[in-house]
Write a protein that holds these residues in place. Structure first.
Motif, PDB file in Angstrom:
ATOM      1  N   VAL A 167       1.225  -1.167  -0.191  1.00  0.00           N
ATOM      2  CA  VAL A 167       0.173   0.016   0.211  1.00  0.00           C
ATOM      3  C   VAL A 167       0.650   1.506  -0.042  1.00  0.00           C
ATOM      4  CG1 VAL A 167      -1.489   1.761   1.666  1.00  0.00           C
ATOM      5  CG2 VAL A 167      -1.625  -0.800   1.188  1.00  0.00           C
ATOM      6  N   LEU A 168       1.798   1.029   0.534  1.00  0.00           N
ATOM      7  CA  LEU A 168       2.674   2.271   1.275  1.00  0.00           C
ATOM      8  C   LEU A 168       3.654   2.759  -0.458  1.00  0.00           C
ATOM      9  CD1 LEU A 168       4.644   1.240   4.216  1.00  0.00           C
ATOM     10  CD2 LEU A 168       2.592   3.771   3.688  1.00  0.00           C
ATOM     11  N   ASN A 169       3.422   1.377  -1.447  1.00  0.00           N
ATOM     12  CA  ASN A 169       4.080   1.666  -3.100  1.00  0.00           C
ATOM     13  C   ASN A 169       3.639   2.123  -3.195  1.00  0.00           C
ATOM     14  OD1 ASN A 169       6.993   0.835  -1.862  1.00  0.00           O
ATOM     15  ND2 ASN A 169       6.002  -1.656  -2.519  1.00  0.00           N
ATOM     16  N   LEU A 170       2.328   1.440  -2.898  1.00  0.00           N
ATOM     17  CA  LEU A 170       0.972   2.082  -4.513  1.00  0.00           C
ATOM     18  C   LEU A 170       0.275   3.547  -4.274  1.00  0.00           C
ATOM     19  CD1 LEU A 170      -0.803  -1.483  -4.509  1.00  0.00           C
ATOM     20  CD2 LEU A 170       0.439  -0.893  -6.436  1.00  0.00           C
TER      21      LEU A 170
ATOM     22  N   PRO B 185       1.692   4.123  -8.324  1.00  0.00           N
ATOM     23  CA  PRO B 185       0.558   3.020  -8.323  1.00  0.00           C
ATOM     24  C   PRO B 185       0.830   1.639  -8.961  1.00  0.00           C
ATOM     25  CG  PRO B 185      -0.609   5.255  -9.575  1.00  0.00           C
ATOM     26  CD  PRO B 185       1.157   4.893  -9.165  1.00  0.00           C
ATOM     27  N   THR B 186       2.362   1.621 -10.045  1.00  0.00           N
ATOM     28  CA  THR B 186       2.139   0.339 -11.143  1.00  0.00           C
ATOM     29  C   THR B 186       2.571  -0.105 -10.629  1.00  0.00           C
ATOM     30  OG1 THR B 186       3.646   2.332 -12.490  1.00  0.00           O
ATOM     31  CG2 THR B 186       4.153   0.477 -12.562  1.00  0.00           C
ATOM     32  N   MET B 187       1.945  -1.538 -10.881  1.00  0.00           N
ATOM     33  CA  MET B 187       1.689  -2.976 -10.393  1.00  0.00           C
ATOM     34  C   MET B 187       1.576  -4.098 -11.328  1.00  0.00           C
ATOM     35  SD  MET B 187      -0.586  -3.784  -7.563  1.00  0.00           S
ATOM     36  CE  MET B 187      -2.520  -4.419  -8.654  1.00  0.00           C
ATOM     37  N   THR B 188       1.954  -4.978 -11.173  1.00  0.00           N
ATOM     38  CA  THR B 188       2.384  -6.028 -12.023  1.00  0.00           C
ATOM     39  C   THR B 188       1.485  -7.103 -11.119  1.00  0.00           C
ATOM     40  OG1 THR B 188       3.909  -5.366 -13.223  1.00  0.00           O
ATOM     41  CG2 THR B 188       3.293  -7.491 -14.104  1.00  0.00           C
ATOM     42  N   CYS B 189       0.470  -7.878 -11.620  1.00  0.00           N
ATOM     43  CA  CYS B 189      -0.352  -9.262 -10.983  1.00  0.00           C
ATOM     44  C   CYS B 189       0.338 -11.378 -11.936  1.00  0.00           C
ATOM     45  CB  CYS B 189      -2.015  -9.027 -10.970  1.00  0.00           C
ATOM     46  SG  CYS B 189      -1.557  -7.847  -9.893  1.00  0.00           S
ATOM     47  N   LEU B 190       0.004 -11.359 -11.572  1.00  0.00           N
ATOM     48  CA  LEU B 190       0.999 -12.874 -12.225  1.00  0.00           C
ATOM     49  C   LEU B 190      -0.028 -14.041 -11.151  1.00  0.00           C
ATOM     50  CD1 LEU B 190       1.813 -14.807 -13.958  1.00  0.00           C
ATOM     51  CD2 LEU B 190       3.868 -14.962 -12.886  1.00  0.00           C
ATOM     52  N   VAL B 191      -0.866 -14.665 -12.356  1.00  0.00           N
ATOM     53  CA  VAL B 191      -1.482 -15.903 -12.325  1.00  0.00           C
ATOM     54  C   VAL B 191      -1.191 -17.390 -12.799  1.00  0.00           C
ATOM     55  CG1 VAL B 191      -3.619 -17.327 -11.753  1.00  0.00           C
ATOM     56  CG2 VAL B 191      -3.554 -15.190 -11.047  1.00  0.00           C
ATOM     57  N   GLU B 192      -0.328 -18.355 -12.044  1.00  0.00           N
ATOM     58  CA  GLU B 192      -0.019 -19.259 -13.114  1.00  0.00           C
ATOM     59  C   GLU B 192      -0.156 -20.130 -11.959  1.00  0.00           C
ATOM     60  OE1 GLU B 192       3.356 -20.749 -12.620  1.00  0.00           O
ATOM     61  OE2 GLU B 192       3.490 -19.622 -10.050  1.00  0.00           O
ATOM     62  N   ASP B 193       0.354 -21.555 -13.404  1.00  0.00           N
ATOM     63  CA  ASP B 193      -0.257 -22.884 -12.501  1.00  0.00           C
ATOM     64  C   ASP B 193       0.580 -23.811 -13.641  1.00  0.00           C
ATOM     65  OD1 ASP B 193      -1.583 -22.807 -14.735  1.00  0.00           O
ATOM     66  OD2 ASP B 193      -3.412 -23.866 -13.085  1.00  0.00           O
ATOM     67  N   GLY B 194       1.259 -25.368 -13.404  1.00  0.00           N
ATOM     68  CA  GLY B 194       1.588 -25.960 -13.790  1.00  0.00           C
ATOM     69  C   GLY B 194       3.012 -26.322 -13.260  1.00  0.00           C
TER      70      GLY B 194
ATOM     71  N   GLN C 118      -1.613  -0.253 -13.138  1.00  0.00           N
ATOM     72  CA  GLN C 118      -2.111   0.808 -11.493  1.00  0.00           C
ATOM     73  C   GLN C 118      -3.003  -0.664 -10.377  1.00  0.00           C
ATOM     74  OE1 GLN C 118      -3.072   4.005 -12.941  1.00  0.00           O
ATOM     75  NE2 GLN C 118      -1.067   4.647 -13.574  1.00  0.00           N
ATOM     76  N   GLY C 119      -2.195  -0.388  -9.745  1.00  0.00           N
ATOM     77  CA  GLY C 119      -3.092  -0.600  -8.563  1.00  0.00           C
ATOM     78  C   GLY C 119      -3.988   0.019  -7.603  1.00  0.00           C
ATOM     79  N   LEU C 120      -4.972  -0.052  -7.663  1.00  0.00           N
ATOM     80  CA  LEU C 120      -5.848   0.973  -6.761  1.00  0.00           C
ATOM     81  C   LEU C 120      -6.066   0.978  -5.415  1.00  0.00           C
ATOM     82  CD1 LEU C 120      -8.579   2.681 -10.171  1.00  0.00           C
ATOM     83  CD2 LEU C 120      -6.302   3.551  -9.547  1.00  0.00           C
ATOM     84  N   VAL C 121      -6.171   2.056  -5.005  1.00  0.00           N
ATOM     85  CA  VAL C 121      -5.836   1.878  -3.365  1.00  0.00           C
ATOM     86  C   VAL C 121      -7.438   2.218  -3.507  1.00  0.00           C
ATOM     87  CG1 VAL C 121      -5.468   2.147  -1.180  1.00  0.00           C
ATOM     88  CG2 VAL C 121      -3.847   1.674  -2.756  1.00  0.00           C
ATOM     89  N   VAL C 122      -8.787   1.517  -2.449  1.00  0.00           N
ATOM     90  CA  VAL C 122      -9.769   1.829  -2.419  1.00  0.00           C
ATOM     91  C   VAL C 122      -9.923   1.510  -1.344  1.00  0.00           C
ATOM     92  CG1 VAL C 122     -11.912   1.560  -2.989  1.00  0.00           C
ATOM     93  CG2 VAL C 122     -10.460   0.982  -4.536  1.00  0.00           C
ATOM     94  N   GLU C 123     -10.825   2.955  -0.312  1.00  0.00           N
ATOM     95  CA  GLU C 123     -10.313   2.586   1.253  1.00  0.00           C
ATOM     96  C   GLU C 123     -12.632   2.180   1.789  1.00  0.00           C
ATOM     97  OE1 GLU C 123      -8.806   3.890   3.429  1.00  0.00           O
ATOM     98  OE2 GLU C 123      -6.988   4.802   2.357  1.00  0.00           O
ATOM     99  N   ASP C 124     -13.402   2.822   0.424  1.00  0.00           N
ATOM    100  CA  ASP C 124     -14.717   2.388   0.558  1.00  0.00           C
ATOM    101  C   ASP C 124     -15.457   1.035   0.952  1.00  0.00           C
ATOM    102  OD1 ASP C 124     -17.768   1.939   0.159  1.00  0.00           O
ATOM    103  OD2 ASP C 124     -17.572   2.614  -2.084  1.00  0.00           O
TER     104      ASP C 124
END
Length: 158
Positions: A62-65, A69-78, A92-98
């Motif tokens: 969260v501090l980094n974002l 806001p640059t963010m990378t996500c990886l979902v992998e398997d095998g 981008q990773g959005l920080v949502v307080e709602d």
């Protein structure tokens, strides 16, 4: 040709969406203040088709974002090469307080982690679970991945 091999193993948009919907762990990379990647694995749910997870407000990601806001996500398997598949999302990773979407995602992820039946996103949950969930989510924020680019692969298609 390298391009044709790459095109052969690429998932369609529908295949990638189904793959993300069937998975629940994501590797998340943010950028630390020294420019080095900060990499963690998180449990996630899909919120309006986007990877979303909760985390402590004071966490490093969260501090980094908040700084970048640059963010990378990886979902992998095998395990074997011919089984490898995954989806990498860059954006981008959005920080949502709602609290409303935070509780929706928290209910899905919390149920999964607790070994309980996983509710549909936004469905009512057991009142006892809901009370504990609200307390658990009080110190957390929601992170939503807003991808600019998506790359996918499924070596089983080759």
């Amino acid at each position: 040709m390298a391009g044709s091999k790459r095109e052969k193993i690429k998932m369609s948009a529908d295949e990638a969406a189904a793959y993300l919907a069937a998975s629940f762990k994501v590797q998340v990379a943010t950028i630390g203040k020294d420019g080095a990647p900060h990499l963690v694995t998180m449990f996630y749910a899909l919120l309006d088709g986007k990877i979303a997870f909760t985390t402590y407000k004071s966490s490093q990601k969260v501090l980094n974002l908040r700084r970048d806001p640059t963010m990378t996500c990886l979902v992998e398997d095998g395990v074997e090469y011919g089984e490898l598949r995954g989806v990498a999302l860059y954006g981008q990773g959005l920080v949502v307080e709602d609290p409303e979407p935070r509780l929706k995602v928290g209910a899905v992820v919390g149920s999964r982690m607790a070994g309980l039946p996983v509710p549909e996103m936004g469905a009512p949950v057991d009142p006892g679970f809901a009370a504990g969930l609200e307390q658990a989510m009080a110190k957390r924020v929601l992170i939503v991945m807003e991808p600019d680019r998506i790359v996918s692969w499924d070596h089983g298609k080759a």
